[in-house]
Structure formats: C-alpha cells, structure tokens
Design an enzyme around this catalytic site. Structure first.
Site, PDB file in Angstrom:
ATOM      1  N   GLY A 284      50.044  40.548  13.570  1.00  0.00           N
ATOM      2  CA  GLY A 284      49.111  40.583  12.459  1.00  0.00           C
ATOM      3  C   GLY A 284      49.377  41.587  11.362  1.00  0.00           C
ATOM      4  O   GLY A 284      48.764  41.498  10.286  1.00  0.00           O
ATOM      5  N   GLU A 326      53.057  41.413  19.374  1.00  0.00           N
ATOM      6  CA  GLU A 326      53.836  40.213  19.053  1.00  0.00           C
ATOM      7  C   GLU A 326      53.804  39.915  17.556  1.00  0.00           C
ATOM      8  O   GLU A 326      53.194  38.952  17.117  1.00  0.00           O
ATOM      9  CB  GLU A 326      53.367  39.014  19.873  1.00  0.00           C
ATOM     10  CG  GLU A 326      51.878  38.807  19.890  1.00  0.00           C
ATOM     11  CD  GLU A 326      51.425  37.720  20.862  1.00  0.00           C
ATOM     12  OE1 GLU A 326      52.134  37.431  21.842  1.00  0.00           O
ATOM     13  OE2 GLU A 326      50.345  37.164  20.607  1.00  0.00           O
ATOM     14  N   PRO A 327      54.508  40.747  16.771  1.00  0.00           N
ATOM     15  CA  PRO A 327      54.546  40.538  15.328  1.00  0.00           C
ATOM     16  C   PRO A 327      55.461  39.373  14.948  1.00  0.00           C
ATOM     17  O   PRO A 327      56.454  39.109  15.630  1.00  0.00           O
ATOM     18  CB  PRO A 327      55.136  41.853  14.809  1.00  0.00           C
ATOM     19  CG  PRO A 327      55.941  42.381  15.948  1.00  0.00           C
ATOM     20  CD  PRO A 327      55.276  41.933  17.197  1.00  0.00           C
ATOM     21  N   GLY A 328      55.121  38.699  13.874  1.00  0.00           N
ATOM     22  CA  GLY A 328      55.997  37.659  13.336  1.00  0.00           C
ATOM     23  C   GLY A 328      56.348  38.014  11.905  1.00  0.00           C
ATOM     24  O   GLY A 328      57.471  38.397  11.571  1.00  0.00           O
ATOM     25  N   ARG A 366      52.914  27.856   1.367  1.00  0.00           N
ATOM     26  CA  ARG A 366      51.873  28.888   1.429  1.00  0.00           C
ATOM     27  C   ARG A 366      51.024  28.992   0.156  1.00  0.00           C
ATOM     28  O   ARG A 366      49.807  29.147   0.253  1.00  0.00           O
ATOM     29  CB  ARG A 366      52.478  30.246   1.809  1.00  0.00           C
ATOM     30  CG  ARG A 366      53.115  30.219   3.214  1.00  0.00           C
ATOM     31  CD  ARG A 366      53.461  31.598   3.755  1.00  0.00           C
ATOM     32  NE  ARG A 366      52.283  32.365   4.094  1.00  0.00           N
ATOM     33  CZ  ARG A 366      51.782  33.331   3.364  1.00  0.00           C
ATOM     34  NH1 ARG A 366      52.390  33.700   2.246  1.00  0.00           N
ATOM     35  NH2 ARG A 366      50.694  33.960   3.733  1.00  0.00           N
ATOM     36  N   TYR A 370      47.292  28.462   1.070  1.00  0.00           N
ATOM     37  CA  TYR A 370      46.463  29.675   1.175  1.00  0.00           C
ATOM     38  C   TYR A 370      46.278  30.395  -0.161  1.00  0.00           C
ATOM     39  O   TYR A 370      45.804  31.529  -0.170  1.00  0.00           O
ATOM     40  CB  TYR A 370      47.111  30.698   2.128  1.00  0.00           C
ATOM     41  CG  TYR A 370      47.582  30.163   3.452  1.00  0.00           C
ATOM     42  CD1 TYR A 370      46.678  29.668   4.388  1.00  0.00           C
ATOM     43  CD2 TYR A 370      48.930  30.172   3.777  1.00  0.00           C
ATOM     44  CE1 TYR A 370      47.113  29.200   5.610  1.00  0.00           C
ATOM     45  CE2 TYR A 370      49.376  29.711   5.006  1.00  0.00           C
ATOM     46  CZ  TYR A 370      48.463  29.219   5.915  1.00  0.00           C
ATOM     47  OH  TYR A 370      48.904  28.768   7.128  1.00  0.00           O
ATOM     48  N   CYS A 397      55.385  15.617  -6.550  1.00  0.00           N
ATOM     49  CA  CYS A 397      54.424  14.831  -7.329  1.00  0.00           C
ATOM     50  C   CYS A 397      53.026  15.214  -6.910  1.00  0.00           C
ATOM     51  O   CYS A 397      52.337  14.462  -6.203  1.00  0.00           O
ATOM     52  CB  CYS A 397      54.669  13.349  -7.108  1.00  0.00           C
ATOM     53  SG  CYS A 397      56.186  12.880  -7.897  1.00  0.00           S
ATOM     54  N   GLU A 398      52.626  16.379  -7.301  1.00  0.00           N
ATOM     55  CA  GLU A 398      51.327  16.908  -6.924  1.00  0.00           C
ATOM     56  C   GLU A 398      51.013  18.038  -7.901  1.00  0.00           C
ATOM     57  O   GLU A 398      51.775  19.011  -7.968  1.00  0.00           O
ATOM     58  CB  GLU A 398      51.437  17.431  -5.473  1.00  0.00           C
ATOM     59  CG  GLU A 398      50.217  18.054  -4.954  1.00  0.00           C
ATOM     60  CD  GLU A 398      49.753  17.438  -3.621  1.00  0.00           C
ATOM     61  OE1 GLU A 398      50.311  16.428  -3.162  1.00  0.00           O
ATOM     62  OE2 GLU A 398      48.809  17.994  -3.074  1.00  0.00           O
TER      63      GLU A 398
HETATM   64  N1  LLP Z   1      50.325  36.070  18.064  1.00  0.00           N
HETATM   65  C1  LLP Z   1      49.491  35.030  17.935  1.00  0.00           C
HETATM   66  C2  LLP Z   1      48.737  34.566  19.079  1.00  0.00           C
HETATM   67  C3  LLP Z   1      49.358  34.402  16.691  1.00  0.00           C
HETATM   68  O1  LLP Z   1      48.526  33.371  16.576  1.00  0.00           O
HETATM   69  C4  LLP Z   1      50.120  34.867  15.582  1.00  0.00           C
HETATM   70  C5  LLP Z   1      50.022  34.196  14.302  1.00  0.00           C
HETATM   71  C6  LLP Z   1      50.990  35.940  15.790  1.00  0.00           C
HETATM   72  C7  LLP Z   1      51.057  36.533  17.037  1.00  0.00           C
HETATM   73  C8  LLP Z   1      51.857  36.499  14.687  1.00  0.00           C
HETATM   74  O2  LLP Z   1      51.115  37.000  13.638  1.00  0.00           O
HETATM   75  P1  LLP Z   1      51.843  37.751  12.430  1.00  0.00           P
HETATM   76  O3  LLP Z   1      52.410  39.038  12.953  1.00  0.00           O
HETATM   77  O4  LLP Z   1      52.916  36.841  11.912  1.00  0.00           O
HETATM   78  O5  LLP Z   1      50.777  37.973  11.437  1.00  0.00           O
HETATM   79  N2  LLP Z   1      50.713  30.296   8.570  1.00  0.00           N
HETATM   80  C9  LLP Z   1      49.957  31.486   8.212  1.00  0.00           C
HETATM   81  C10 LLP Z   1      49.980  32.500   9.331  1.00  0.00           C
HETATM   82  C11 LLP Z   1      49.403  31.964  10.609  1.00  0.00           C
HETATM   83  C12 LLP Z   1      49.474  32.979  11.704  1.00  0.00           C
HETATM   84  C13 LLP Z   1      49.158  32.337  13.004  1.00  0.00           C
HETATM   85  N3  LLP Z   1      49.259  33.194  14.115  1.00  0.00           N
HETATM   86  C14 LLP Z   1      50.548  32.068   6.939  1.00  0.00           C
HETATM   87  O6  LLP Z   1      51.490  31.506   6.399  1.00  0.00           O
HETATM   88  O7  LLP Z   1      50.054  33.072   6.447  1.00  0.00           O
END
Ligand code: LLP
Length: 474
Positions: A284, A326-328, A366, A370, A397-398
C-alpha cells in the site's frame, strides 16, 4: 505551485536536473523519474544508459521501458530497512498483481523477495520463473503466498500441490480447503487468515480494500469462530494473519495502527491453542506520480510499521512474529516509463489543444479508471522551454481516453517521443486489447543495454484465441 512565469520557461531539463540533484536523498517511490534518468549529449532523455528515441526506433512504439537499477534499489531498500528496524524475522514479498512477468519476477527473486500471487496465472508465472532459476520445491513453497477472495478449486489444488501458503479469505474457502485437506491423513496446509481490520485510509475509493464494507477477508467479529474452526481441523498449519488496507497511501498512521491491531489478534489466537508466528501487513505504500506528491520513503514506512509491531508485542509480551510486507506499486511503479510517438493535433480555439499519441487507455487504463494523474516529458526536447498547455489524448475510440489533461509542453511535432513517468505498476498488468490494439513491448534497460522482456503483440496474436465455426464460412 509553479508561477505562470516558471511554467512558461521550465523545461524537461529543469525538472529533471532538480530531480537528479535530490535523487540521492530519495527512495525510488519518491522519485518522479527512474533513478538512472539523465539528459545525454543529444539532449535526449536516457534511462539505464539508453536513449529513449533510439529505444523506440529499435523496439517500436509505444514502449514500456523498465529500469533494472530502480527496481533492484527498491527491493533492497525494503529488505535492508526491515533488517535495520525490525528485531524479529521478516520477509518482503512482491505483490505481483502490480506487474507479473518472468523478467520482473526473476529480478525480484534474485533480490531475495518472495511473492504474493492472486490467481492461477500469477502463480504459474512465478513458478515458471523460480523453476527456470533452479529453485528447489521447498524454496518455492516458502516464497509464495496465494491470495484471492474467490479462488477456484483448480487454483486451490495447484496451491496445495506447490505447498505455498494460502491466504484464506472466507468461509467457503476455509471449508473447501478443509475438505481437500482431510482427504489425506497427513496433509498439512500452510495458511494465513485474511482479516478486514476496519482501518480506513485516504485513497481512491475503488482501491480501498481494508474497511468494513470490503469484499475481502473475515470480519473481526467472526474471528473467534474462525480460530475455533481452524483449531479443530488437523489439516491446517495456521501460521498467522494477513490484512491489506489499501493502495497508494501516503499516511503512515494507518499501517502503524494496523500493526497494533494485528498483534492483539495474534495474541488472541493463543486461547484457541493456535501459535501464530506470522503477521502480514499487506502493501500500500504510495509513490510520487506528481511533483507535489509526498509519500514517505520506503525506509520511513518500514521503520514506522516495525516500531508499532514491536511496541505492541512488548506490551502483550508476545514474541516478535515474522513480519511480512507485500508491496507492489512502491517496488515497480517508479522503475518504468512509457514512451509514445506523437501523431495528430487538434486545436479548438480558446478551448483546448489535443495532442494524440499512439497508445492510451489500453496500455494505461489508470487515468480513465481512477482519474490518475501522471507527469510527462518530451524525450527529444528536454532542453526546450514549455510554452503551451495541451491535453494528451490516446488513440482509442472513446472520448474519455485522455492520458493527461492540461499539461505544459514545449512546441512538439509529429514523431516526437512523449514519455509518461511512473508506469511500472498496474499499467501492463491492467492493459487490454481495446479497439484491438496489440499490447506494447517492454524492454529492460541497464548500463546502456536494452533487453526485450515482453514482445509486442502482433495482429496474429489478436486473433489467436478466436474461433470461426465452420458454418459461418459460407
Ligand atoms: N496485497 C494485497 C492483498 C493487495 O490487494 C494489494 C493491492 C497489494 C498487496 C499491493 O498493494 P500496493 O503496494 O501495490 O499498493 N489497480 C489499482 C491498485 C489496486 C491494488 C489492489 N491491491 C491501481 O492501479 O491503482
């Protein structure tokens, strides 16, 4: 805010120079550009030692350009910060939903991170990567956590076969797993229990996942029943608890509060004779998409979370659990830019000037999903002052296919290379073939070398899954 005068004169160079000067103090999630960004002798933007214009000539347009150094640096900062600030064991796992592909998975694994997967497809991608890297099945099992609120039977069976940890989300899944587990006498299924901890955070509504009105996880009031049920099933090896409260979060307090709440719950499990030794705090941490964005650094975030967990453990006299994050987005988001080629221009006097690029909502959904904001530069005009305000339109086309509204640019020409920053997370992974646009290629850049890591789709790829029944041919 920039004054009008500053707006007129600032060039890609001005803001890149300032960024580079400050880069030393920043963690990747605080940097607008990938860490290796430079302006080269041809006054062109360079990333990982590669000239953006040359990359586009070689690999085509649009193109995702992924900077290996930035991704590795983010992985290391997370790992090292946990070592520095947390006195128990820790593990950083990559939320592969941000961008799941073999190359990224292998970089992340080589930096010692594990994986959060949310589908059979992400699990398969991770497995293939780790197998290719020669990891043993025990190592693979320890590295993967399988999430999801509606895992299919096939997905659960695959997870059991791999022996990865399953993050159990709901009763249906818990009971299905118990049935599967009790079919074999000696089966032991590693699980974490996902909770909806009821912690709100200020982020876009669609990406909040941790509050009470959430489709994910067990509500806190059910926890006693869940613990009791798990303690009665011999097939479960319940290791701990998981929660994720949202994404693109700049505040530190919500995760710190979460740490405290979770420790209290770990401790509560003891009354059911469950010894829970893992606490997964989710992901997050936000990244800087716009100049005014001010997320905490990776180090600061980890320090805050670690302290709150240790403090809560001390007050409950509970041993420090294995702390998992668990960062993404904050791992891969700032490591990638997307290069587009500028095409048509439409001027509506006294209203707006549209400049169109050769991609849009199919490679970056995105903004339309969003209302997300992005920064951009013109790679081949880094020294030119920004003299006009334009809106960057995609080619779909949007009408809503607008990448960036009202941004300052130098005077551009068709053929110029427009570069959007911060596109590493949730761009490729959410990309589509809308309007039958082939998905772009991705290259990995490092020390002047560029390697293709995802091929550009072809028109043949677009019809590969189509099937034309015989009777429609006449
Ligand atoms: N763990 C869980 C259970 C999650 O659901 C998520 C993201 C993460 C970790 C990783 O979160 P992060 O570190 O990336 O913030 N598509 C949206 C983001 C959806 C996130 C969903 N869950 C966007 O483009 O902003």
């Amino acid at each position: 805010m920039l004054s009008t005068e500053q707006k007129k004169t600032h060039s890609g160079q001005d803001y890149l120079e300032k960024e580079i000067l400050e880069q030393g103090e920043r963690s990747p999630n605080q940097s607008l550009f990938p860490l290796t960004a430079k302006i080269n002798n041809h006054n062109c933007l360079e990333i990982g030692g590669c000239d953006l214009r040359t990359l586009i000539k070689q690999f085509g347009s649009p193109l995702y350009v992924l900077d290996e150094a930035t991704l590795r640096s983010a992985c290391r900062q997370y790992r090292e910060a946990f070592k520095r600030h947390y006195q128990g064991p820790s593990q950083v796992i990559y939320a592969s939903k941000a961008w799941s592909c073999l190359a990224i998975a292998s970089i992340v694994a080589s930096e010692g991170l594990g994986f959060d997967v949310v589908s059979g497809g992400e699990l398969y991608t991770t497995l293939k990567t780790l197998e290719k890297m020669g990891r043993t099945s025990e190592q693979i099992a320890q590295q993967i956590y399988f999430h999801g609120n509606n895992k299919s039977l096939a997905e659960l069976k695959l997870a059991i076969e791999v022996n990865c940890t399953i993050v159990v989300d709901n009763w249906f899944e818990l009971e299905t797993l118990a049935q599967l587990g009790n079919q074999t006498a000696s089966m032991s299924i590693p699980i974490l229990v996902r909770l909806a901890p009821g912690i709100e955070c200020h982020t876009h509504e669609y990406i909040r996942t941790g509050h009470l009105d959430s489709k994910f996880g067990f509500d806190l009031y059910q926890l006693d029943t869940v613990f009791k049920y798990i303690s009665q099933q011999s097939c479960f090896d319940c290791r701990g608890l998981h929660a994720h409260i949202g994404s693109q979060i700049f505040e530190e307090q919500p995760h710190q509060d979460l740490g405290e709440v979770m420790v209290e719950l770990l401790q509560k499990a003891q009354s059911y004779e469950l010894v829970l030794q893992e606490l997964n705090i989710g992901g997050g941490l936000g990244i800087r998409y716009m100049k005014d964005d001010n997320p905490p650094s990776i180090e600061q975030w980890v320090k805050g979370v670690s302290r709150s967990v240790m403090k809560a453990c001390d007050s409950y006299q509970f041993p420090y659990p294995k702390l998992i994050a668990e960062p993404g987005r904050s791992l891969v988001g700032s490591a990638c830019v997307t290069g587009y080629t500028i095409g048509s221009r439409k001027e509506i006097p006294q209203l707006r000037t549209y400049i169109a690029v050769d991609g849009g909502m199919s490679d970056n959904p995105r903004p339309i999903t969003y209302k997300s904001l992005y920064c951009l530069v013109i790679a081949n005009r880094m020294l030119e002052p920004c003299t006009e305000t334009v809106t960057i339109a995609g080619k779909h086309c949007e009408s809503g296919d607008i990448l960036i509204k009202n941004t300052q640019l130098p005077q551009t020409q068709p053929g110029d290379i427009l570069v959007v920053m911060g596109t590493g997370a949730y761009n490729y992974s959410m990309a589509s073939n809308y309007n039958r646009l082939p998905r772009p290629a991705a290259v990995l850049v490092k020390d002047g070398e560029a390697n293709l890591v995802i091929k550009r789709e072809t028109y043949d790829d677009l019809i590969r899954q189509d099937h034309l029944p015989e009777r429609l041919l006449s």
